[in-house]
Design a protein around this motif. Structure first.
Motif, PDB file in Angstrom:
ATOM      1  N   ALA A   1     -16.128  28.749  45.570  1.00 47.08           N
ATOM      2  CA  ALA A   1     -17.109  28.863  44.786  1.00 47.08           C
ATOM      3  C   ALA A   1     -17.675  27.709  44.266  1.00 47.08           C
ATOM      4  O   ALA A   1     -18.573  27.149  44.267  1.00 47.08           O
TER       5      ALA A   1
ATOM      6  N   PRO B   1     -16.833  37.365  48.872  1.00 46.10           N
ATOM      7  CA  PRO B   1     -16.278  38.536  47.742  1.00 46.10           C
ATOM      8  C   PRO B   1     -14.951  38.838  48.113  1.00 46.10           C
ATOM      9  O   PRO B   1     -14.463  38.729  49.301  1.00 46.10           O
TER      10      PRO B   1
ATOM     11  N   LEU C   1     -17.394  33.582  37.550  1.00 49.00           N
ATOM     12  CA  LEU C   1     -16.866  35.160  38.198  1.00 49.00           C
ATOM     13  C   LEU C   1     -17.562  36.270  37.860  1.00 49.00           C
ATOM     14  O   LEU C   1     -18.295  36.356  36.681  1.00 49.00           O
TER      15      LEU C   1
ATOM     16  N   ARG D   1     -25.846  37.683  43.736  1.00 44.31           N
ATOM     17  CA  ARG D   1     -25.718  36.472  42.548  1.00 44.31           C
ATOM     18  C   ARG D   1     -24.727  35.659  42.930  1.00 44.31           C
ATOM     19  O   ARG D   1     -24.843  34.304  42.660  1.00 44.31           O
ATOM     20  N   GLY D   2     -23.607  35.892  43.369  1.00 43.91           N
ATOM     21  CA  GLY D   2     -22.597  35.152  43.723  1.00 43.91           C
ATOM     22  C   GLY D   2     -22.958  34.221  44.591  1.00 43.91           C
ATOM     23  O   GLY D   2     -22.537  33.045  44.580  1.00 43.91           O
ATOM     24  N   ARG D   3     -23.818  34.665  45.794  1.00 42.55           N
ATOM     25  CA  ARG D   3     -23.985  33.566  46.684  1.00 42.55           C
ATOM     26  C   ARG D   3     -25.092  32.702  46.341  1.00 42.55           C
ATOM     27  O   ARG D   3     -25.061  31.317  46.503  1.00 42.55           O
TER      28      ARG D   3
ATOM     29  N   ARG E   1     -23.203  30.571  43.299  1.00 46.92           N
ATOM     30  CA  ARG E   1     -22.109  30.227  43.861  1.00 46.92           C
ATOM     31  C   ARG E   1     -20.823  30.453  42.967  1.00 46.92           C
ATOM     32  O   ARG E   1     -20.299  29.605  42.177  1.00 46.92           O
ATOM     33  N   CYS E   2     -20.509  31.669  42.769  1.00 46.90           N
ATOM     34  CA  CYS E   2     -19.601  32.222  41.892  1.00 46.90           C
ATOM     35  C   CYS E   2     -18.830  33.143  42.654  1.00 46.90           C
ATOM     36  O   CYS E   2     -19.343  33.826  43.411  1.00 46.90           O
ATOM     37  N   ALA E   3     -17.618  33.288  42.125  1.00 45.93           N
ATOM     38  CA  ALA E   3     -16.560  34.099  42.867  1.00 45.93           C
ATOM     39  C   ALA E   3     -17.018  35.631  42.380  1.00 45.93           C
ATOM     40  O   ALA E   3     -17.590  35.849  41.213  1.00 45.93           O
ATOM     41  N   VAL E   4     -16.981  36.718  43.198  1.00 42.11           N
ATOM     42  CA  VAL E   4     -17.294  38.146  43.071  1.00 42.11           C
ATOM     43  C   VAL E   4     -15.968  38.803  43.444  1.00 42.11           C
ATOM     44  O   VAL E   4     -15.398  38.674  44.414  1.00 42.11           O
TER      45      VAL E   4
END
Ligand code: ADP
Ligand code: ZN
Ligand code: ZN
Length: 738
Positions: A216, A226, A323, A351-353, A356-359
């Motif tokens: 991410a 994810p 995260l 939201r992760g997409r 750009r955060c890890a899920v």
């Protein structure tokens, strides 16, 4: 010219363009709250976008002002709101609303911080102390530890405000007004905990999470995948979350952990606070408005970097979000049951997409949607098959209640012989028992033996449940109640029979079977009155209770080492639900309940009472065989083209006039049409046909492409809008229906 697209509460699903005067250009950015003229009124609105042109042919009205400080929403949250509005067919203003706690929405301009006066020794007070009175020197000594809240200090040491004013005038003390944080955890002492060394399985799972965090963080790469963490109960998933969060914090980022509201217990909160201290913000529905406001601002300012909370915590404006963890990702409570009907787990992935955060999705019994995504490579998969500490998985006994009934002269006992024996052994050994029955009240039906009349709620098409403790009949849909009748209102007969079993009855029978045992009950009836959730659980934890009877409330995430027996009284109670996920839900509940037993040094036993010992949900839950259950259930779903092999939307029509609601449901279905890449169900009465005085009909729509279904629904509603008196609720990716 700078043009702002602004959504207000009266926007009715759209934005309006306003000209941004030069002085406001820096403030009227996406996510900011602005004041705009609307008709003859002035309204607050949120800026969703800024451009240099408008399609509006007439002169634009101007933005009047902007709230000071940072915008309440970050640009990625604005994008997320727009996505939710499109995907869930929900008005944009309602999506924005669900992102901001009410106190924040109203308080962006209005200052809603709490302030209080503090008092401290003035610099150089020591030098002047020689001229001070003895009383003043005493007060200075009490302030040696640092500043104190003025009111509390005066009360505690019996100091009059006049004394403080005099000391202030002499330069001995300083008084100042400060923002005072309303802290939801105030007064709780939580010792910091050090992380234990990880098990090999935890190491592997953590590596998968860290890989996603790296992925991410790499700019320009593909959207981060994810991670689904499937770990059996007590495999130490929470420890993996904590380590992954620590990794993100070490890189200067922040994290959100979603937990189902029901498992947001002080115990859960303590685990996060113990690890990360005051950077943790807690948000849940039991907080006061002031606490919510202050916690939100702590997050927005970057002071709090870890947020723990239910569904709505997903929208916390965490800085540098690295995260999002969704614990118990299969939980239906992640779905909001009012507009916007979003599923926080799915919105977390989006939201992760966008950000750009890890899920990281975790569960012992993942939803078949997430499992399928992991099996097909859309999600990364990490699995933990063993419990974290040297604990055995519990031994499971399935009791066929049909045989128990035969042995009991044809009557179904509440407790089977094996369960009674198992409970007695716990009582003798000083160990604890949890008993689950997913139905509250005493008896779910009260029926007349002579004419067959069943007591139902006038406003809802469901039977009234007998609550013996206060001898009333209650409707579990609308909450209405009335006294228990002594005679049948239809035929006057006094032969009223109480049918079925609820948690109250289980408690009653348990008191008779196990005299002297300390028994407590936890369900919605208890926890809304008398004793709180928290008190019941802390008594149980402290060993002041031997047997805890409850609804699914007790099945989720609780960790009591002295519980060595978990009993499920009626495993099949959910199987008859008109829901294609009935088997999945039953499997989840049984596996979660089994996970409550034997979490300490002593191994656990699980007793499952059922009328259908051969049902796959029961058979696979008894062996904790999630993969086997999933394989079988997925094959069935594939054949019937049910999710995850399609998307399923449900549109509900409500009205006081039954015929009008039904007729409109039929017209809507006709407008959808049968020709196309979708399957349309016939309009049917909802499982609870009448609720709170309104008749309800439903139409289900299934198809492989959600965007296509959405546009069909939108087009059908536009082509034939509902008549007066009929309301429409669109539920995209419906949960718990049909
Ligand atoms: P889950 O979230 O999978 O149900 P938990 O994280 O609650 O599991 O862990 C179950 C128990 O095992 C807890 O009491 C926890 O403190 C303990 N535990 C977890 N990981 C470890 C570890 N690596 N070493 C020792 N104890 C652990
Ligand atoms: Zn009768
Ligand atoms: Zn009712």
């Amino acid at each position: 010219m700078t043009v702002a697209q602004v959504a207000t509460d009266v926007a009715a699903g759209r934005t309006f363009d306003y000209e941004v005067p030069p002085g406001l250009e820096a403030a009227a950015v996406p996510g900011a709250m602005v004041r705009v003229p609307f008709g003859a009124r002035v309204l607050d609105g949120l800026v969703l976008g800024v451009s240099d042109a408008t399609a509006w042919p007439k002169p634009l009205r101007k933005v009047i002002g902007a709230a000071p400080g940072e915008p309440p929403l970050t640009p990625p949250l604005v994008e997320l709101a727009k996505w939710m509005s499109r995907y869930y067919l929900a008005p944009i203003e309602l999506c924005l609303r669900s992102m901001l706690p009410p106190v924040v929405r109203d308080g962006v301009e209005k200052d809603a911080f709490a302030r209080a006066l503090v008092v401290r020794a003035a610099p150089g007070a020591d030098a002047r102390a020689a001229e001070a009175t003895e009383r003043q020197r005493e007060i200075l000594a009490r302030l040696a530890g640092g500043e104190e809240l003025l009111a509390g200090f005066c009360r505690a040491w019996r100091v009059s405000p006049q004394t403080i004013r005099t000391m202030q005038a002499r330069g001995l003390v300083e008084v100042e007004e400060k923002v005072r944080r309303r802290d939801p955890l105030a007064g709780r002492r939580i010792a910091r905990s050090a992380p234990p060394p990880l098990t090999a399985e935890q190491e592997t799972a953590l590596a998968a999470a860290v890989a996603a965090i790296d992925e991410a963080a790499a700019p320009g790469g593909p959207p981060p995948r994810p991670v689904l963490l499937r770990g059996v109960t007590a495999s130490g998933k929470t420890e993996v979350y904590l380590r992954a969060m620590a990794e993100v914090l070490a890189r200067g980022g922040g994290a959100i952990v979603l937990v189902p509201e029901i498992s947001l217990t002080p115990q859960t909160i303590r685990r996060f606070v113990a690890r990360f201290g005051s950077v943790v913000a807690v948000v849940h529905s039991r907080l006061g408005a002031g606490e919510r406001h202050d916690e939100w601002h702590r997050i927005r300012s970057g002071e709090a970097r870890v947020v723990v909370g239910p569904r709505s915590a997903l929208f916390a404006p965490v800085r540098k979000l690295g995260l999002v963890v969704v614990d118990e990702e299969h939980e239906p409570s992640y779905k909001q049951d009012e507009t916007p009907r979003y599923n926080a787990r799915d919105v977390a992935v989006m939201r992760g997409r966008l950000e750009r955060c890890a899920v990281l999705l975790g569960s012992a019994t993942p939803s078949l949607e997430s499992w399928h995504n992991a099996k097909t490579g859309k999600y990364a998969l990490a699995e933990m098959a063993h419990r974290a500490v040297d604990m055995e998985m519990p031994r499971v006994t399935v009791v066929d209640m049909r045989e128990e009934a035969l042995r009991n002269e044809g009557r179904m006992p509440v407790f089977s012989e094996p369960l009674v024996r198992a409970v007695r052994r716990r009582l003798a050994d000083g160990e604890q028992t949890m008993l689950l029955l997913n139905r509250r009240g005493f008896a779910p039906t009260v029926a007349c033996e002579d004419c067959g009349h069943v007591e139902t709620c006038g406003d809802c098409s469901v039977g009234m449940t007998l609550h013996a403790a206060d001898s009333v009949l209650r409707c579990h849909v609308c909450g209405a109640w009335r006294p228990v009748p002594s005679r049948c209102p239809e035929c006057g007969s006094a032969n009223l029979r109480r049918g079925g079993v609820g948690t109250q009855r289980v408690e009653d029978v348990a008191r008779r079977l196990f005299p002297g045992a300390r028994i407590a009950r936890m369900d919605l009836d208890v926890t809304t009155r008398k004793r709180s959730h928290e008190e019941i659980l802390s008594d149980f934890r402290a060993g002041r209770t031997d047997i805890l009877v409850g609804t699914q409330m007790i099945a989720k995430g609780l960790d009591f080492p002295n519980v060595t027996l978990a009993g499920v009284l009626a495993a099949d109670s959910g199987l008859a639900m008109p829901d294609f996920r009935a088997a999945e839900r039953t499997f989840q509940l049984l596996a979660q309940m089994a996970g409550r037993a034997g979490r300490g040094a002593k191994p656990g036993d699980v007793v499952i009472q059922t009328l259908s010992p051969g049902h796959p949900a029961v058979v696979h839950a008894a062996t904790e065989d999630f993969a086997g259950f999933a394989e079988r259930e997925l094959e069935e779903r594939r054949q019937l083209a049910y999710p995850p092999f399609s998307h399923l939307d449900c549109v509900t029509f409500r009205g006081e006039d039954r015929a009008a609601a039904e007729a409109y449901a039929a017209r809507f279905a006709a407008a959808i049409g049968r020709e196309g890449d979708w399957r349309l169900g016939s309009p049917v009465p909802a499982a609870i046909e009448k609720a709170k005085g309104l008749w309800r009909f439903q139409v289900a729509l299934r198809g492989p492409r959600p965007a296509l279904l959405n546009s069909r629904i939108a087009a059908a509603l536009a082509a034939c809008p509902p008549p007066r008196g009929v309301s429409v609720a669109v539920d995209i990716d419906a949960v718990g229906a049909l």
